[in-house]
Design a protein around this motif. Sequence first.
Motif, PDB file in Angstrom:
ATOM      1  N   GLY A 179       0.793  -1.213   0.000  1.00 51.61           N
ATOM      2  CA  GLY A 179       0.000   0.000   0.000  1.00 51.61           C
ATOM      3  C   GLY A 179       0.823   1.260   0.000  1.00 51.61           C
ATOM      4  N   ARG A 180       2.101   1.142  -0.383  1.00 54.41           N
ATOM      5  CA  ARG A 180       2.994   2.306  -0.398  1.00 54.41           C
ATOM      6  C   ARG A 180       3.447   2.593  -1.827  1.00 54.41           C
ATOM      7  N   GLY A 181       3.896   3.809  -2.042  1.00 51.33           N
ATOM      8  CA  GLY A 181       4.352   4.225  -3.352  1.00 51.33           C
ATOM      9  C   GLY A 181       5.840   4.461  -3.388  1.00 51.33           C
ATOM     10  N   PRO A 182       6.311   5.218  -4.391  1.00 53.03           N
ATOM     11  CA  PRO A 182       7.754   5.427  -4.571  1.00 53.03           C
ATOM     12  C   PRO A 182       8.456   6.054  -3.378  1.00 53.03           C
ATOM     13  N   LEU A 183       7.741   6.831  -2.561  1.00 54.02           N
ATOM     14  CA  LEU A 183       8.393   7.464  -1.423  1.00 54.02           C
ATOM     15  C   LEU A 183       8.690   6.476  -0.300  1.00 54.02           C
ATOM     16  N   ALA A 184       8.310   5.219  -0.483  1.00 55.32           N
ATOM     17  CA  ALA A 184       8.706   4.179   0.469  1.00 55.32           C
ATOM     18  C   ALA A 184      10.037   3.555   0.091  1.00 55.32           C
ATOM     19  N   SER A 185      10.596   3.990  -1.035  1.00 52.95           N
ATOM     20  CA  SER A 185      11.862   3.429  -1.514  1.00 52.95           C
ATOM     21  C   SER A 185      13.009   4.343  -1.121  1.00 52.95           C
ATOM     22  N   LEU A 186      13.884   3.872  -0.238  1.00 55.28           N
ATOM     23  CA  LEU A 186      15.114   4.597   0.022  1.00 55.28           C
ATOM     24  C   LEU A 186      16.147   4.071  -0.957  1.00 55.28           C
ATOM     25  N   ASN A 187      16.465   4.890  -1.935  1.00 58.27           N
ATOM     26  CA  ASN A 187      17.348   4.485  -3.025  1.00 58.27           C
ATOM     27  C   ASN A 187      18.809   4.670  -2.613  1.00 58.27           C
ATOM     28  N   PHE A 188      19.596   3.655  -2.848  1.00 59.15           N
ATOM     29  CA  PHE A 188      21.029   3.753  -2.574  1.00 59.15           C
ATOM     30  C   PHE A 188      21.778   2.831  -3.518  1.00 59.15           C
ATOM     31  N   VAL A 189      23.027   3.154  -3.755  1.00 62.59           N
ATOM     32  CA  VAL A 189      23.886   2.307  -4.579  1.00 62.59           C
ATOM     33  C   VAL A 189      25.072   1.805  -3.772  1.00 62.59           C
ATOM     34  N   THR A 190      25.495   2.596  -2.803  1.00 66.13           N
ATOM     35  CA  THR A 190      26.535   2.170  -1.864  1.00 66.13           C
ATOM     36  C   THR A 190      26.046   2.464  -0.451  1.00 66.13           C
ATOM     37  N   ALA A 191      26.700   1.838   0.523  1.00 63.46           N
ATOM     38  CA  ALA A 191      26.408   2.084   1.930  1.00 63.46           C
ATOM     39  C   ALA A 191      27.696   1.850   2.711  1.00 63.46           C
ATOM     40  N   HIS A 192      27.603   1.899   4.030  1.00 61.20           N
ATOM     41  CA  HIS A 192      28.811   1.709   4.832  1.00 61.20           C
ATOM     42  C   HIS A 192      29.462   0.356   4.564  1.00 61.20           C
ATOM     43  N   ASP A 193      28.643  -0.668   4.318  1.00 62.04           N
ATOM     44  CA  ASP A 193      29.206  -1.973   3.984  1.00 62.04           C
ATOM     45  C   ASP A 193      29.224  -2.132   2.464  1.00 62.04           C
ATOM     46  N   GLY A 194      30.307  -2.697   1.963  1.00 61.54           N
ATOM     47  CA  GLY A 194      30.482  -2.822   0.523  1.00 61.54           C
ATOM     48  C   GLY A 194      31.483  -1.813  -0.005  1.00 61.54           C
ATOM     49  N   PHE A 195      31.675  -1.828  -1.312  1.00 63.29           N
ATOM     50  CA  PHE A 195      32.579  -0.888  -1.954  1.00 63.29           C
ATOM     51  C   PHE A 195      32.063   0.543  -1.829  1.00 63.29           C
ATOM     52  N   THR A 196      32.984   1.490  -1.726  1.00 66.47           N
ATOM     53  CA  THR A 196      32.620   2.888  -1.946  1.00 66.47           C
ATOM     54  C   THR A 196      32.334   3.070  -3.433  1.00 66.47           C
ATOM     55  N   LEU A 197      31.767   4.213  -3.790  1.00 65.31           N
ATOM     56  CA  LEU A 197      31.466   4.452  -5.211  1.00 65.31           C
ATOM     57  C   LEU A 197      32.751   4.460  -6.039  1.00 65.31           C
ATOM     58  N   ARG A 198      33.797   5.072  -5.529  1.00 66.12           N
ATOM     59  CA  ARG A 198      35.058   5.105  -6.276  1.00 66.12           C
ATOM     60  C   ARG A 198      35.635   3.702  -6.428  1.00 66.12           C
ATOM     61  N   ASP A 199      35.549   2.905  -5.381  1.00 65.90           N
ATOM     62  CA  ASP A 199      36.071   1.540  -5.468  1.00 65.90           C
ATOM     63  C   ASP A 199      35.206   0.672  -6.374  1.00 65.90           C
ATOM     64  N   LEU A 200      33.916   0.987  -6.449  1.00 70.17           N
ATOM     65  CA  LEU A 200      33.006   0.234  -7.315  1.00 70.17           C
ATOM     66  C   LEU A 200      33.443   0.329  -8.769  1.00 70.17           C
ATOM     67  N   VAL A 201      34.044   1.453  -9.146  1.00 65.62           N
ATOM     68  CA  VAL A 201      34.489   1.630 -10.532  1.00 65.62           C
ATOM     69  C   VAL A 201      35.997   1.440 -10.673  1.00 65.62           C
ATOM     70  N   SER A 202      36.671   0.969  -9.610  1.00 64.54           N
ATOM     71  CA  SER A 202      38.129   0.818  -9.631  1.00 64.54           C
ATOM     72  C   SER A 202      38.612  -0.573  -9.288  1.00 64.54           C
ATOM     73  N   TYR A 203      37.726  -1.425  -8.775  1.00 63.15           N
ATOM     74  CA  TYR A 203      38.137  -2.769  -8.353  1.00 63.15           C
ATOM     75  C   TYR A 203      37.117  -3.791  -8.835  1.00 63.15           C
ATOM     76  N   GLU A 204      37.604  -4.949  -9.254  1.00 61.62           N
ATOM     77  CA  GLU A 204      36.708  -6.048  -9.608  1.00 61.62           C
ATOM     78  C   GLU A 204      36.703  -7.126  -8.534  1.00 61.62           C
ATOM     79  N   ARG A 205      37.653  -7.042  -7.605  1.00 63.97           N
ATOM     80  CA  ARG A 205      37.725  -8.019  -6.512  1.00 63.97           C
ATOM     81  C   ARG A 205      37.863  -7.271  -5.187  1.00 63.97           C
ATOM     82  N   LYS A 206      37.340  -7.847  -4.135  1.00 61.84           N
ATOM     83  CA  LYS A 206      37.519  -7.259  -2.807  1.00 61.84           C
ATOM     84  C   LYS A 206      38.966  -7.468  -2.354  1.00 61.84           C
TER      85      LYS A 206
END
Length: 689
Positions: free
Chosen positions: A432-459
Amino acid sequence: MRFRDVGGHVSRPFPLGVADTAPGVPDLPDAVNVAVYAPGLEAVDIWYSDPEGRMASARLFETTDGVHHGTVEGLRHGARYAFWERGAPLPAGGQLLVDPYARAVVTDDAGAYWGAHVAQGFDWGEDARPHVPWRDTVVYEAHIKGQTMLHPDIPEDLRGTYAGFAHPVMIEHLRSLGVTTVELLPIHFHVDEPHLQDLGLPNYWGYNTLGFFAPHPGYATARARAAGPQAVQDEFKGMVKLLHAAGIEVVLDVVYNHTAEGGKGQQTLSWRGLGDGHYYRHDVEGRYLDTTGCGNTLNFNEPAVVRMTLDSLRLWVEEYHIDGFRFDLAVALARDSHNHFTPQHPFLVALGADKALAGIKMISEPWDVGMGGWQTGHFPRGFVDWNDHFRDTVRDFWVADRGILAAGGQGGSVARLAGCLAGSRELFAGSGRGPLASLNFVTAHDGFTLRDLVSYERKHNEANGEENRDGHNHNRSYNHGVEGMSGDGRIVADRVRTASNVMATLMLSLGVPMITAGDEIGKTQEGNNNAYCQDNELTWLDWSLTEDQRAMLDATRALARIRREFLAGQPHAFPVREDNAYMLWFNAEGAPMGQDEWTDPETRLVQMLLGSPSGRLDGLVVFNGGLAARQIRMPGQSSLMDFPLKDRRGAKFELRYGTSPAARRRRGAVLKAGETDRVDGNSITIYRS
């Protein structure tokens, strides 16, 4: 050390913890009401430091429904205290049982943890919560310490502290990004896990709570720590007050799903000793039922656990003026007695019905590690969910597919990306919720940073002491030809463009965007995608920016301004029509997208036309996920007939921004409806109507 016994008086089983006054209890001089839920103990003593500095003990003579309570004399503000079973030998290491309701937690010279009795009160002046509507919200996920430890314009004594986070330099940085809401990694009192202590590493992120009612003193200035718990609390409140004055909300990342006591056989610090069978979940054979991956899971089918959590939330709202909460592993808080997630769980119902929490932002991390743990889109109204579907789709389209295409392979179509741009409606409609129920993110504290996402293929997590076994293996990343940092100008430029595409998609999508601290300045963790135990320059934000990092900062600021422009004419509950009439999709020729184009993996370009209920066009965004430049045609007058506009005549589009250098050089160019333009490969081009 000398000890003495102190007698008790009439008391109440509420409020839990140490209280200067309690309903119906005579106002005795130099006496407090003490209550602790300890159903696992027959009788309870409280041990505390008396006014002479000696350790005193008092029995909590009364018991009501598992709550041991009593009136205790000489337990004054600033005193440390803890509980222990009456008659049981005191532990050799000196670690008694910390009060789950302690307003402060302190450590003695031997390393044992104690609660501290702290007076409340703070001059809030004219402080008022910003109450930013979800439609206007831009979240910034940050770590109190890492945000300012290396900032050259913040005084050294304030770096890495609550006070430093609210320094004018930092507030100006946040405002320049369009940030309305900071989401702070855990600031509840937390401790390091034993295995990290053995490795000589800390729990930097803080997801190992020992005090749900106490701010972590390690983030206070040295002066505040020396002055004691009251000064630590005041510094935290001062930070909130200053952020509010700047119009910025404060949301806390809270970890109510497990505690710092770990699994069976690990440290007993509080809840395990007070009532293990009641506080924690167990299976039929008495083993911990762990859906958190942290050794234990709090039992939210136990009323005392629900009450403790609600009391904690109310404290942070009422006494610290907190604006919202992000619930870590939120599914673990809403599993029923059969271990199934239910959006009608009593805890979630209580959250929605609590008067003190009305209007407070509620954000779920909608998964845990148990069966049926993925519940994105299934939380009830009133919640906004972290949208991992958005994260994975955007990473696939702009990053992973970029590598596949460069290798001669085939990426995916724009269909999934368009769904994310439209607010992932299919995920949230069922609740019963719409788009404002979506917190959009591509990176977070866990995982690659955005720069590392485009600079590394392996952890590259070797520094964590687990032989690179920890952290995610499937990151949907692409290194653009070289693993790690590169001095090749072409590679650096390509990485900046891909990162800018990701940021632009985040900022232009319906829903609520979340920027991870440091992504706006090209932060790297050198490929470590699980830096939870790295409290050093690897995780701290480095503010000495290179040219490409400044380019990323400029791009983020520009995109934040464009987002505000595009939202200016939208209602605060957009989209207002279920058919999404204010968002239309066109192909490269300016014609409406056909079904065959949506499903064709070769279709890597789409034009998104946005409008407002006020009857005007807000803008046009062209997403070109292919490698080659394309000629496009602006949607013509006939195409605009489907748009609910007041005036379709003379529609024009001004080029406002592009993620490719060529588009930025042409900024200000004006095109009429139906005219052609050229957009570069692997780019986003934004036109304002």
